[in-house]
Design a protein around this motif. Structure first.
Motif, PDB file in Angstrom:
ATOM      1  N   SER A  31       0.861  -1.081  -0.115  1.00  0.00           N
ATOM      2  CA  SER A  31      -0.062  -0.051   0.071  1.00  0.00           C
ATOM      3  C   SER A  31       0.754   1.302   0.036  1.00  0.00           C
ATOM      4  O   SER A  31       0.499   2.228  -0.834  1.00  0.00           O
ATOM      5  CB  SER A  31      -1.063  -0.095   1.097  1.00  0.00           C
ATOM      6  N   VAL A  32       1.988   1.395   0.731  1.00  0.00           N
ATOM      7  CA  VAL A  32       2.833   2.378   0.745  1.00  0.00           C
ATOM      8  C   VAL A  32       3.611   2.511  -0.414  1.00  0.00           C
ATOM      9  O   VAL A  32       3.697   3.625  -1.156  1.00  0.00           O
ATOM     10  CB  VAL A  32       3.765   2.138   2.078  1.00  0.00           C
ATOM     11  N   PHE A  33       3.935   1.369  -1.148  1.00  0.00           N
ATOM     12  CA  PHE A  33       4.763   1.511  -2.395  1.00  0.00           C
ATOM     13  C   PHE A  33       3.733   2.024  -3.377  1.00  0.00           C
ATOM     14  O   PHE A  33       4.317   2.863  -4.239  1.00  0.00           O
ATOM     15  CB  PHE A  33       5.294  -0.168  -2.731  1.00  0.00           C
ATOM     16  N   GLY A  34       2.460   1.475  -3.465  1.00  0.00           N
ATOM     17  CA  GLY A  34       1.438   1.759  -4.537  1.00  0.00           C
ATOM     18  C   GLY A  34       1.414   3.284  -4.153  1.00  0.00           C
ATOM     19  O   GLY A  34       1.134   4.035  -5.423  1.00  0.00           O
ATOM     20  N   ALA A  35       0.969   3.958  -2.982  1.00  0.00           N
ATOM     21  CA  ALA A  35       0.720   5.348  -2.774  1.00  0.00           C
ATOM     22  C   ALA A  35       1.953   6.036  -3.298  1.00  0.00           C
ATOM     23  O   ALA A  35       1.668   7.536  -3.790  1.00  0.00           O
ATOM     24  CB  ALA A  35       0.528   5.606  -1.209  1.00  0.00           C
ATOM     25  N   ALA A  36       3.173   5.687  -3.162  1.00  0.00           N
ATOM     26  CA  ALA A  36       4.585   6.493  -3.397  1.00  0.00           C
ATOM     27  C   ALA A  36       4.399   6.697  -4.966  1.00  0.00           C
ATOM     28  O   ALA A  36       4.480   7.749  -5.456  1.00  0.00           O
ATOM     29  CB  ALA A  36       5.732   5.933  -3.006  1.00  0.00           C
TER      30      ALA A  36
ATOM     31  N   LEU B 142      11.280  -9.810   5.683  1.00  0.00           N
ATOM     32  CA  LEU B 142      12.493  -8.845   5.027  1.00  0.00           C
ATOM     33  C   LEU B 142      11.971  -8.759   3.739  1.00  0.00           C
ATOM     34  O   LEU B 142      12.071  -7.254   3.162  1.00  0.00           O
ATOM     35  CB  LEU B 142      13.635  -9.648   4.727  1.00  0.00           C
ATOM     36  N   VAL B 143      11.183  -9.018   3.008  1.00  0.00           N
ATOM     37  CA  VAL B 143      10.660  -8.770   1.549  1.00  0.00           C
ATOM     38  C   VAL B 143       9.675  -7.805   1.897  1.00  0.00           C
ATOM     39  O   VAL B 143       9.593  -6.629   1.071  1.00  0.00           O
ATOM     40  CB  VAL B 143       9.858  -9.840   1.003  1.00  0.00           C
ATOM     41  N   ALA B 144       8.694  -7.603   2.974  1.00  0.00           N
ATOM     42  CA  ALA B 144       7.647  -6.927   3.175  1.00  0.00           C
ATOM     43  C   ALA B 144       8.279  -5.512   3.796  1.00  0.00           C
ATOM     44  O   ALA B 144       8.064  -4.367   3.180  1.00  0.00           O
ATOM     45  CB  ALA B 144       6.726  -7.262   4.299  1.00  0.00           C
ATOM     46  N   THR B 145       9.567  -5.473   4.416  1.00  0.00           N
ATOM     47  CA  THR B 145      10.347  -4.434   4.971  1.00  0.00           C
ATOM     48  C   THR B 145      10.835  -3.646   3.708  1.00  0.00           C
ATOM     49  O   THR B 145      10.847  -2.550   3.796  1.00  0.00           O
ATOM     50  CB  THR B 145      11.340  -4.900   5.820  1.00  0.00           C
ATOM     51  N   SER B 146      11.671  -4.524   2.783  1.00  0.00           N
ATOM     52  CA  SER B 146      12.123  -3.905   1.841  1.00  0.00           C
ATOM     53  C   SER B 146      10.955  -3.124   0.765  1.00  0.00           C
ATOM     54  O   SER B 146      11.464  -2.221   0.341  1.00  0.00           O
ATOM     55  CB  SER B 146      12.765  -5.003   0.784  1.00  0.00           C
ATOM     56  N   VAL B 147       9.812  -3.933   0.597  1.00  0.00           N
ATOM     57  CA  VAL B 147       8.888  -3.116  -0.068  1.00  0.00           C
ATOM     58  C   VAL B 147       8.418  -1.729   0.428  1.00  0.00           C
ATOM     59  O   VAL B 147       8.370  -0.656  -0.383  1.00  0.00           O
ATOM     60  CB  VAL B 147       7.596  -3.971  -0.253  1.00  0.00           C
ATOM     61  N   LEU B 148       8.113  -1.749   1.933  1.00  0.00           N
ATOM     62  CA  LEU B 148       7.965  -0.407   2.513  1.00  0.00           C
ATOM     63  C   LEU B 148       8.877   0.354   2.375  1.00  0.00           C
ATOM     64  O   LEU B 148       8.646   1.704   2.055  1.00  0.00           O
ATOM     65  CB  LEU B 148       7.880  -0.723   4.037  1.00  0.00           C
ATOM     66  N   MET B 149      10.345   0.006   2.662  1.00  0.00           N
ATOM     67  CA  MET B 149      11.425   1.144   2.475  1.00  0.00           C
ATOM     68  C   MET B 149      11.624   1.543   0.958  1.00  0.00           C
ATOM     69  O   MET B 149      11.886   2.853   0.657  1.00  0.00           O
ATOM     70  CB  MET B 149      12.623   0.635   2.896  1.00  0.00           C
ATOM     71  N   ALA B 150      11.249   0.857  -0.014  1.00  0.00           N
ATOM     72  CA  ALA B 150      11.398   1.072  -1.209  1.00  0.00           C
ATOM     73  C   ALA B 150      10.385   2.222  -1.703  1.00  0.00           C
ATOM     74  O   ALA B 150      10.508   3.219  -2.405  1.00  0.00           O
ATOM     75  CB  ALA B 150      11.188   0.033  -2.365  1.00  0.00           C
ATOM     76  N   GLY B 151       9.092   1.987  -1.158  1.00  0.00           N
ATOM     77  CA  GLY B 151       7.962   2.944  -1.313  1.00  0.00           C
ATOM     78  C   GLY B 151       8.646   4.341  -0.645  1.00  0.00           C
ATOM     79  O   GLY B 151       8.147   5.402  -1.317  1.00  0.00           O
ATOM     80  N   ALA B 152       9.109   4.280   0.311  1.00  0.00           N
ATOM     81  CA  ALA B 152       9.549   5.462   1.100  1.00  0.00           C
ATOM     82  C   ALA B 152      10.901   6.109   0.159  1.00  0.00           C
ATOM     83  O   ALA B 152      11.009   7.261  -0.104  1.00  0.00           O
ATOM     84  CB  ALA B 152      10.120   5.446   2.595  1.00  0.00           C
ATOM     85  N   ALA B 153      11.948   5.257  -0.317  1.00  0.00           N
ATOM     86  CA  ALA B 153      12.888   5.674  -1.015  1.00  0.00           C
ATOM     87  C   ALA B 153      12.382   6.148  -2.603  1.00  0.00           C
ATOM     88  O   ALA B 153      13.278   7.020  -3.070  1.00  0.00           O
ATOM     89  CB  ALA B 153      13.872   4.520  -1.279  1.00  0.00           C
TER      90      ALA B 153
END
Length: 408
Positions: free
Chosen positions: A21-26, A126-137
């Motif tokens: 959701s965070v990644f998509g919102a970004a 770890l995959v979920a964390t990476s997706v979340l941080m990628a959305g922020a990045a």
């Protein structure tokens, strides 16, 4: 620091649904920005230059005797033009329709590779964390502009990360660094890093691979290769105005402070040697402590800082820096998270001017473009160098006091 734990134990709240959701919102925020301000950035300009280089090679036209498209010159190597030959046979719109989503998705493995370099186990958490941080990045200014332009920075960074971390102690270590340097010269600094950390075979492999890319250029594009290696590669003024706020390098800082693009070469050389030496020393120290991600990130940022010209989108090394700072903050507590927040805030793609929606004027994005407060301009115009310096100091202070726990 505390004993190692995995992501799953401390980040149980990061579910795949939240992360995506965070990644998509970004991504939607990217789209919204360009819907409001269609000229927020020259979308796909660099991608079109890559495509034009491929077309130029296929047509047998010279690469370095003038602009190849939209009054833009080819500043990369002949080998890079050969790499982009497949782009030259695809129409620009279908090409952009593939490359732009690929750029968004590429941030996820970049973050994942950073975590894996730190030693974290690959699992669903770890995959979920990476997706979340990628959305922020995606909303770091360097990443935002890289994806908008269709730039190659993320790919080059991942080649280096793969080489000096995942291929460590492999007979193939050095190949990816050599290929990255064959496309764009700045990754050559990692050959020096391999040398000073005692990986002489890997350094030799990197240089041999780099030499092979040069040889391929002379074999297939002899006239262009002779012109490029005959001196064109030294002409940083072909890239842009050295004093531009977008040039977030030491040379750019000096040009802005003096108001003269040509009066700072000697000072720049001295400062570049000092910063390069300090950065490489910190990287060697981190390497000996087993902190390979930190070492590689410091070398990447050092190379960007000392380069004669570094556009803001060259600073994609802030992605692994933030991963490392989050890793460190897990045990450093509140001070560590303040550092993470500070680095993210300073490198975020802030919209610092708001022209009328849909108008011909584009918004200015990034703190370095903030010129409303002249008394702060000397700081904001060099904000990436400031982040590099302050984060390096903080990391040194933290690692001097503590033993970094390796993740389980």
């Amino acid at each position: 620091m505390s004993t190692g734990t995995d992501i799953r134990q401390e980040r149980a709240w990061i579910t795949p649904r939240i992360a995506w959701s965070v990644f998509g919102a970004a991504i939607l925020l990217h789209a919204l920005t360009f819907l409001i301000w269609p000229k927020a950035a020259p979308v796909g300009v660099d991608l079109n230059v890559y495509r034009a280089a491929g077309e130029t090679v296929l047509a047998g036209r010279p690469l370095y005797e003038g602009p190849i498209t939209f009054q833009m010159e080819w500043t990369y190597t002949p080998f890079a033009a050969l790499v982009f030959v497949p782009f030259g046979v695809v129409p620009v719109i279908p090409l952009a329709a593939v490359v732009t989503p690929a750029h968004f998705l590429l941030v996820i493995p970049a973050v994942m590779l950073s975590w894996r370099t730190l030693g974290y186990k690959r699992d669903r958490a770890l995959v979920a964390t990476s997706v979340l941080m990628a959305g922020a990045a995606l909303w770091l200014d360097s990443v935002w502009l890289t994806t908008a332009l269709g730039q190659v920075n993320l790919v080059l960074m991942m080649l280096v990360l793969l080489d000096v971390s995942r291929f460590r102690d492999s007979r193939w270590q050095g190949v990816c660094v050599g290929i990255a340097a064959g496309i764009k010269l700045t990754p050559l600094i990692f050959v020096g890093y391999l040398v000073v950390t005692g990986r002489f075979r890997a350094a030799a492999t990197a240089l041999a691979t780099f030499a092979a890319t040069i040889g391929l250029g002379f074999l297939l594009l002899p006239r262009d290769a002779a012109r490029y290696w005959g001196g064109v590669f030294l002409s940083s003024n072909r890239i842009g105005d050295t004093a531009s706020y977008s040039n977030q390098s030491i040379s750019g800082m000096l040009a802005r402070l003096t108001g003269n693009n040509n009066a700072t070469s000697a000072t720049w050389l001295v400062l570049a040697l000092i910063v390069g030496g300090l950065g490489m020393g910190l990287a060697v120290w981190a390497h000996r402590r087993g902190e390979e991600l930190l070492a590689v990130t410091v070398v990447g940022m050092t190379g960007t800082a000392v380069s004669p010209f570094s556009w803001e989108h060259h600073w994609v090394w802030f992605v692994p820096l933030l991963v490392y700072l989050v890793h460190l903050a897990r045990t450093a507590g509140r001070p560590g998270w303040w550092v993470v927040g500070g680095v993210y805030a300073l490198t975020f793609a802030w919209i610092v001017s708001f022209p009328p929606a849909g108008g011909r004027t584009q918004p200015e994005i990034g703190l370095f473009a903030l010129r409303s407060w002249p008394w702060l301009e000397a700081v904001t115009s060099n904000v990436y160098l400031l982040v590099f310096a302050l984060s390096s100091v903080w990391i040194v202070l933290r690692l001097r006091k503590t033993t970094v726990a390796r993740p389980s």
